[in-house]
Design a protein around this motif. Structure first.
Motif, short mmCIF file in Angstrom:
data_model
loop_
_atom_site.label_atom_id
_atom_site.label_comp_id
_atom_site.label_asym_id
_atom_site.label_seq_id
_atom_site.Cartn_x
_atom_site.Cartn_y
_atom_site.Cartn_z
N PHE A 185 -10.54 -2.70 -11.03
CA PHE A 185 -11.33 -1.48 -10.00
C PHE A 185 -11.26 -0.26 -10.07
N CYS A 186 -9.91 0.42 -10.61
CA CYS A 186 -9.74 1.36 -11.10
C CYS A 186 -11.03 2.15 -12.24
N LEU A 194 -6.71 -4.48 -9.68
CA LEU A 194 -5.99 -3.48 -9.55
C LEU A 194 -6.83 -2.85 -10.63
N ALA A 195 -6.35 -2.93 -12.11
CA ALA A 195 -6.44 -1.75 -12.78
C ALA A 195 -8.60 -1.98 -13.32
N TRP A 237 -2.31 -9.56 -10.18
CA TRP A 237 -3.28 -8.54 -8.72
C TRP A 237 -3.15 -7.32 -9.74
N GLY A 238 -2.35 -7.02 -9.89
CA GLY A 238 -2.69 -5.35 -10.61
C GLY A 238 -3.90 -5.40 -12.03
N LEU A 280 3.77 -8.46 -5.87
CA LEU A 280 2.12 -8.34 -6.10
C LEU A 280 1.89 -9.59 -6.60
N PRO A 311 0.98 -1.11 0.32
CA PRO A 311 0.55 0.27 0.13
C PRO A 311 0.70 1.57 -0.41
N ILE A 341 -0.62 4.79 -11.01
CA ILE A 341 -0.60 3.47 -10.91
C ILE A 341 -0.39 2.54 -11.56
N LEU A 366 1.82 1.45 -3.18
CA LEU A 366 0.67 2.47 -4.19
C LEU A 366 0.87 3.43 -4.34
N GLY A 380 1.74 -1.04 -11.05
CA GLY A 380 1.50 -2.05 -11.19
C GLY A 380 2.75 -2.96 -12.40
#
Length: 365
Positions: free
Chosen positions: A212-213, A209-210, A205-206, A194, A124, A264, A127, A268
């Motif tokens: 989710f963004c 995350l993408a 998991w990136g 990650l 975190p 971000i 990030l 990643g």
């Protein structure tokens, strides 16, 4: 059917017609790109149908290659969102490459300097460093636009070179590997990497995350007051100002959010794929993201689909060049044709939509 009903249905039909047109244009751009690429392959005496067929089978027929498509798509999705957020405010952020590099720089710095921390805390923080670096770098361009009305296309392009130069300095100086042989940093520790989504692949998991963004992008633009203000400024800055919206603040915030998404992407790429910062790594991620955003007309779902498509092109090009006599450049031409036809498509859409607005205004008078 009375006259009033006919008018309502007529207006709805015209509205749907323009929506369909805006969907057809990007699809036509891709098809024309493959057609033009096929003609170029024919000039090289290569059967394009065989090449395209092999690309599809090789990319989708193997779990590792399918996962690799998602790995390639993740940073493109985020840089596409980066351009799209600024675009919603009527800005052209051409600086996603620089913001991506600054995000990567922040991530690798924290990962190396705080590598002794627990991964639940270290990741975190890495990030957060990427978000801060990318956001500040994007926000600076927004401030120059708001304060001095500086052309954001010029400032973001110029700041790309600042980011490249700063990154080159860091990997050749303060963070250069201990061996001192190459312009790169030491690998980040395992706890800063990650975790993988699928074992025996590079998919991390990136990618989640993408995605989710992309959801966050949609929520901000459509469900928040700042999103409404961004869209209002993008439609007509002067009218938004008359309505009481602080347009300068909106311009800065739009570029901050734009830089955050690109930052971000840097996180990643470093913590999920490269695990090391190398001079000149991952070139043109921001440029391709810009094309994807234009292809999708700044729609987050369209950007997700476009990033997957370009991920397929990149993986397919590598596989074809490695397993056949087809040169890599021949496949790269397809991406080039996509760029050309997307720009043409965007111009046509712009002209048609402008014509539609003029007709609506005339009809209202």
């Amino acid at each position: 059917m009375d006259t009033e009903t006919k008018k309502i249905f007529g207006k709805q039909f015209k509205k749907n017609r323009y929506h369909i047109f805006n969907i057809i244009c990007p699809v036509a751009s891709v098809l024309l790109a493959f057609l033009a690429g096929g003609l170029m392959l024919l000039l090289l005496k290569i059967n394009p149908l065989v090449v395209y067929g092999r690309m599809i089978v090789a990319s989708f027929g193997d779990p590792y290659n399918l996962a690799e498509m998602l790995v390639k798509a993740a940073p493109l999705l985020l840089t596409g969102l980066s351009f799209a957020f600024a675009f919603k405010a009527g800005l052209f952020n051409i600086g996603a490459d620089g913001q991506f590099y600054l995000g990567a720089l922040g991530a690798v710095f924290v990962s190396l300097k705080l590598g002794f921390l627990n991964p639940w805390l270290l990741l975190p923080l890495a990030l957060l460093a990427s978000i801060i670096m990318g956001g500040l770098f994007g926000g600076l361009s927004g401030y120059l636009k708001a304060r001095f009305n500086a052309n954001e296309i010029i400032t973001t392009i110029m700041m790309n070179y600042v980011a490249f130069g700063l990154t080159n300095y860091v990997v050749n100086g303060p963070l250069k590997e201990k061996a001192g042989a190459y312009p790169q940093t030491d690998p980040i520790p395992a706890q800063a990497q990650l975790p993988l989504l699928i074992s025996d692949t590079r998919l991390h998991w990136g990618f989640i995350l993408a995605l989710f963004c992309a959801v966050i992008f949609y929520f901000i633009i459509t469900r928040t007051s700042i999103g409404f203000q961004v869209r209002a400024v993008g439609l007509n800055r002067r009218t938004a100002e008359y309505a009481g919206i602080n347009t300068k603040r909106v311009l800065v915030l739009a570029m901050v959010f734009s830089g955050i998404f690109a930052g971000i992407a840097g996180f990643g790429e470093i913590n999920g794929v490269q695990h090391i910062l190398i001079q000149g790594f991952a070139p043109n991620v921001g440029t391709i993201g810009t094309v994807i955003a234009l292809l999708a007309n700044a729609n987050p779902l369209g950007i997700v689909i476009g990033s997957l498509f370009f991920g397929f092109l990149q993986v397919g090009a590598n596989l074809i060049s490695q397993t056949s006599q087809v040169p890599q450049n021949a496949i790269d031409m397809i991406q080039g044709f996509v760029v050309i036809f997307v720009l043409i498509s965007y111009y046509i859409q712009y002209r048609v939509n402008a014509h539609q607005k003029i007709r609506q205004l005339k009809g209202a008078l």
